[in-house]
Design a protein around this motif. Structure first.
Motif, PDB file in Angstrom:
ATOM      1  N   VAL A   3      45.402  22.866  37.843  1.00  0.00           N
ATOM      2  CA  VAL A   3      45.232  24.650  37.720  1.00  0.00           C
ATOM      3  C   VAL A   3      44.731  24.537  36.011  1.00  0.00           C
ATOM      4  CG1 VAL A   3      45.208  26.673  37.792  1.00  0.00           C
ATOM      5  CG2 VAL A   3      45.878  25.263  39.359  1.00  0.00           C
ATOM      6  N   VAL A   4      42.990  24.933  35.810  1.00  0.00           N
ATOM      7  CA  VAL A   4      43.404  24.384  33.908  1.00  0.00           C
ATOM      8  C   VAL A   4      42.990  25.496  33.855  1.00  0.00           C
ATOM      9  CG1 VAL A   4      41.368  23.284  32.514  1.00  0.00           C
ATOM     10  CG2 VAL A   4      42.254  22.003  34.525  1.00  0.00           C
ATOM     11  N   ARG A   5      43.858  25.782  32.630  1.00  0.00           N
ATOM     12  CA  ARG A   5      44.051  27.481  32.128  1.00  0.00           C
ATOM     13  C   ARG A   5      42.543  27.241  30.890  1.00  0.00           C
ATOM     14  NH1 ARG A   5      48.598  29.218  31.941  1.00  0.00           N
ATOM     15  NH2 ARG A   5      48.677  30.753  33.715  1.00  0.00           N
ATOM     16  N   THR A   6      41.749  28.468  31.104  1.00  0.00           N
ATOM     17  CA  THR A   6      40.526  28.527  30.344  1.00  0.00           C
ATOM     18  C   THR A   6      39.450  29.313  30.380  1.00  0.00           C
ATOM     19  OG1 THR A   6      38.351  26.927  29.878  1.00  0.00           O
ATOM     20  CG2 THR A   6      38.976  27.553  31.747  1.00  0.00           C
ATOM     21  N   THR A   7      38.392  29.685  29.415  1.00  0.00           N
ATOM     22  CA  THR A   7      37.972  30.586  29.522  1.00  0.00           C
ATOM     23  C   THR A   7      36.676  31.190  29.507  1.00  0.00           C
ATOM     24  OG1 THR A   7      39.554  31.047  27.401  1.00  0.00           O
ATOM     25  CG2 THR A   7      37.428  32.690  27.263  1.00  0.00           C
ATOM     26  N   CYS A   8      36.171  32.102  30.222  1.00  0.00           N
ATOM     27  CA  CYS A   8      34.720  32.021  30.459  1.00  0.00           C
ATOM     28  C   CYS A   8      34.173  32.582  29.246  1.00  0.00           C
ATOM     29  CB  CYS A   8      34.735  33.645  31.052  1.00  0.00           C
ATOM     30  SG  CYS A   8      33.303  34.079  32.104  1.00  0.00           S
ATOM     31  N   ALA A   9      32.837  31.586  29.122  1.00  0.00           N
ATOM     32  CA  ALA A   9      31.388  31.314  27.971  1.00  0.00           C
ATOM     33  C   ALA A   9      30.650  32.340  28.082  1.00  0.00           C
ATOM     34  CB  ALA A   9      31.879  29.706  27.720  1.00  0.00           C
ATOM     35  N   TYR A  10      30.559  32.880  29.220  1.00  0.00           N
ATOM     36  CA  TYR A  10      28.609  34.111  28.887  1.00  0.00           C
ATOM     37  C   TYR A  10      29.273  34.967  27.330  1.00  0.00           C
ATOM     38  CZ  TYR A  10      27.149  31.857  33.704  1.00  0.00           C
ATOM     39  OH  TYR A  10      27.016  31.380  34.831  1.00  0.00           O
ATOM     40  N   GLU A  28      37.494  26.000  41.842  1.00  0.00           N
ATOM     41  CA  GLU A  28      37.524  27.263  42.933  1.00  0.00           C
ATOM     42  C   GLU A  28      37.934  27.558  41.162  1.00  0.00           C
ATOM     43  OE1 GLU A  28      41.599  28.443  44.458  1.00  0.00           O
ATOM     44  OE2 GLU A  28      40.414  29.060  46.148  1.00  0.00           O
ATOM     45  N   ILE A  29      37.730  29.782  40.908  1.00  0.00           N
ATOM     46  CA  ILE A  29      37.759  30.118  39.924  1.00  0.00           C
ATOM     47  C   ILE A  29      38.305  31.299  40.278  1.00  0.00           C
ATOM     48  CG2 ILE A  29      36.407  30.983  37.686  1.00  0.00           C
ATOM     49  CD1 ILE A  29      36.357  28.177  37.445  1.00  0.00           C
ATOM     50  N   LYS A  30      39.134  31.055  39.587  1.00  0.00           N
ATOM     51  CA  LYS A  30      40.519  33.064  39.794  1.00  0.00           C
ATOM     52  C   LYS A  30      40.651  33.769  38.233  1.00  0.00           C
ATOM     53  CE  LYS A  30      42.286  32.019  44.462  1.00  0.00           C
ATOM     54  NZ  LYS A  30      43.718  31.671  44.637  1.00  0.00           N
ATOM     55  N   GLY A  31      40.658  34.896  37.767  1.00  0.00           N
ATOM     56  CA  GLY A  31      41.351  35.879  37.198  1.00  0.00           C
ATOM     57  C   GLY A  31      42.644  34.713  36.610  1.00  0.00           C
ATOM     58  N   ASP A  32      42.858  34.838  35.356  1.00  0.00           N
ATOM     59  CA  ASP A  32      44.108  34.849  34.375  1.00  0.00           C
ATOM     60  C   ASP A  32      44.655  36.273  34.318  1.00  0.00           C
ATOM     61  OD1 ASP A  32      46.197  33.834  33.340  1.00  0.00           O
ATOM     62  OD2 ASP A  32      45.162  32.433  32.073  1.00  0.00           O
ATOM     63  N   PRO A  33      45.645  35.996  35.497  1.00  0.00           N
ATOM     64  CA  PRO A  33      46.604  37.430  35.579  1.00  0.00           C
ATOM     65  C   PRO A  33      47.294  37.628  33.850  1.00  0.00           C
ATOM     66  CG  PRO A  33      47.789  35.934  36.846  1.00  0.00           C
ATOM     67  CD  PRO A  33      46.313  35.337  36.446  1.00  0.00           C
ATOM     68  N   GLU A  34      47.714  36.521  33.023  1.00  0.00           N
ATOM     69  CA  GLU A  34      48.644  36.552  32.167  1.00  0.00           C
ATOM     70  C   GLU A  34      47.680  36.579  30.616  1.00  0.00           C
ATOM     71  OE1 GLU A  34      50.964  33.285  32.120  1.00  0.00           O
ATOM     72  OE2 GLU A  34      52.170  33.816  33.701  1.00  0.00           O
ATOM     73  N   TYR A  39      43.229  40.629  31.906  1.00  0.00           N
ATOM     74  CA  TYR A  39      44.641  40.311  32.973  1.00  0.00           C
ATOM     75  C   TYR A  39      44.395  40.118  34.237  1.00  0.00           C
ATOM     76  CZ  TYR A  39      47.401  43.034  28.979  1.00  0.00           C
ATOM     77  OH  TYR A  39      47.699  42.610  28.156  1.00  0.00           O
ATOM     78  N   GLY A  40      43.613  39.123  34.965  1.00  0.00           N
ATOM     79  CA  GLY A  40      42.933  38.363  36.551  1.00  0.00           C
ATOM     80  C   GLY A  40      41.665  39.329  36.167  1.00  0.00           C
ATOM     81  N   ARG A  41      41.067  40.529  35.783  1.00  0.00           N
ATOM     82  CA  ARG A  41      40.317  40.649  35.874  1.00  0.00           C
ATOM     83  C   ARG A  41      38.659  39.727  35.815  1.00  0.00           C
ATOM     84  NH1 ARG A  41      42.236  44.619  33.543  1.00  0.00           N
ATOM     85  NH2 ARG A  41      42.859  46.844  34.759  1.00  0.00           N
ATOM     86  N   LEU A  42      37.728  39.284  36.503  1.00  0.00           N
ATOM     87  CA  LEU A  42      36.181  38.982  36.076  1.00  0.00           C
ATOM     88  C   LEU A  42      35.314  39.889  36.756  1.00  0.00           C
ATOM     89  CD1 LEU A  42      37.081  35.351  37.736  1.00  0.00           C
ATOM     90  CD2 LEU A  42      37.424  36.023  35.157  1.00  0.00           C
ATOM     91  N   CYS A  43      33.866  39.829  35.881  1.00  0.00           N
ATOM     92  CA  CYS A  43      32.856  39.977  36.309  1.00  0.00           C
ATOM     93  C   CYS A  43      32.004  38.864  37.506  1.00  0.00           C
ATOM     94  CB  CYS A  43      32.041  40.363  35.171  1.00  0.00           C
ATOM     95  SG  CYS A  43      31.034  38.856  33.786  1.00  0.00           S
ATOM     96  N   SER A  44      30.721  39.870  37.840  1.00  0.00           N
ATOM     97  CA  SER A  44      29.877  38.892  39.187  1.00  0.00           C
ATOM     98  C   SER A  44      29.394  37.793  38.256  1.00  0.00           C
ATOM     99  CB  SER A  44      29.195  39.178  39.342  1.00  0.00           C
ATOM    100  OG  SER A  44      28.181  39.794  37.888  1.00  0.00           O
ATOM    101  N   LYS A  45      29.703  37.166  36.985  1.00  0.00           N
ATOM    102  CA  LYS A  45      29.005  36.401  36.547  1.00  0.00           C
ATOM    103  C   LYS A  45      30.253  34.739  36.679  1.00  0.00           C
ATOM    104  CE  LYS A  45      25.393  37.348  33.165  1.00  0.00           C
ATOM    105  NZ  LYS A  45      25.365  37.590  31.917  1.00  0.00           N
ATOM    106  N   GLY A  46      31.358  35.421  35.746  1.00  0.00           N
ATOM    107  CA  GLY A  46      32.553  34.980  36.601  1.00  0.00           C
ATOM    108  C   GLY A  46      33.170  34.227  37.677  1.00  0.00           C
ATOM    109  N   THR A  47      33.104  35.281  38.828  1.00  0.00           N
ATOM    110  CA  THR A  47      33.244  35.651  39.592  1.00  0.00           C
ATOM    111  C   THR A  47      32.875  33.478  39.863  1.00  0.00           C
ATOM    112  OG1 THR A  47      34.075  37.723  40.168  1.00  0.00           O
ATOM    113  CG2 THR A  47      33.675  35.787  42.521  1.00  0.00           C
TER     114      THR A  47
END
Length: 261
Positions: A3-10, A28-34, A39-47
């Motif tokens: 699993v790679v912990r990274t940042t959404c660039a949108y 496979e993309i999931k929000g990082d809860p930490e 806190y794990g939430r993602l919008c439609s673009k990030g999802t």
């Protein structure tokens, strides 16, 4: 699978994501809860970030006149067109408008090409232009381009005031945090001529006439001063106030629904 912990660039929220490689070109993309931004939430673009990893719909080789060409031939043609345009109209006839999702190294190369080789400063990015009004406001108010708040402030706020922002659409993850705080008792005020999704859920929507927002802010200042809500000591110590400022702030009247507010 690692699993790679990274940042959404949108966008500028900077949501943390967890990317798990599931194949040669599938993730496979999931929000990082930490992550403190989302806190794990993602919008439609990030999802749907994983859908951008594949090659479907991408141009994988140069095309000239609807025919496949070599990289050397394509680069030579671009360089030729640049030379012709600059020779005829000068270097300022060329301009670059580049993406807000480039890396720092990419920006460096683009600026080196534009300023160092073409010889013009006509280069700008979406990452600067989309924040130009905020930068101007911060510089005038605080003397520098600095954001005077953090996401942690959402969890302590009792009142949110959104001016001209449809946050529910533009920054849905931030809006989710605002709504969570409102569910806990905070109030939401939206100042916007439009009836947006954000305005629909506000405790108070002020659909003021376009261009009257300054009058509204001045009126609020005058009201606060008249009711002893202004920290006069702080103002005299930290803020430059023109001598006739308080005489003028109440002169303008914002308009809501065709009548003065």
């Amino acid at each position: 699978m690692s699993v790679v912990r990274t940042t959404c660039a949108y966008c500028g929220v900077g949501c943390g994501i967890l990317a798990t490689r599931t194949g040669a070109r599938s993730v496979e993309i999931k929000g990082d809860p930490e992550h403190p931004a989302n806190y794990g939430r993602l919008c439609s673009k990030g999802t749907h970030l994983g859908e951008t990893v594949g090659l479907e719909g991408r141009l994988l080789f140069p095309v000239i006149g609807n025919r496949r060409a070599s990289w050397d031939k394509a680069l030579d043609l671009v360089a030729k067109r640049f030379r012709q345009t600059i020779a005829e109209h000068g270097p300022d006839s060329v301009a670059f408008y580049v993406s807000g999702q480039l890396l720092t190294e990419d920006y460096y190369v683009a600026n080196k090409l534009m300023k160092g080789f073409i010889g013009s400063a006509n280069i700008d990015t979406n990452s600067r232009l989309c924040m130009s009004s905020a930068v101007a406001g911060h510089t005038r108010a605080f003397g520098e381009d600095v954001v005077p708040a953090s996401y942690d402030d959402f969890d302590a706020a009792d009142l949110f005031v959104l001016v001209g922002s449809n946050t529910a659409w533009c920054h849905p993850v931030v809006y989710q945090r605002i709504r969570a705080r409102c569910d806990a008792g905070a109030k939401l005020v939206v100042i916007d001529p439009r009836r947006t999704e954000t305005a629909d859920e506000a405790d108070l929507h002020l659909p003021i006439k376009p261009g009257s927002d300054v009058a509204l802010m001045n009126g609020l200042l005058a009201h606060c001063r008249a009711n002893g809500l202004i920290d006069e000591t702080y103002l005299s110590r930290s803020v430059s106030v023109p001598d006739d400022f308080w005489d003028k702030v109440g002169e303008e009247r914002p308009v809501v629904g065709g009548e003065g507010l």
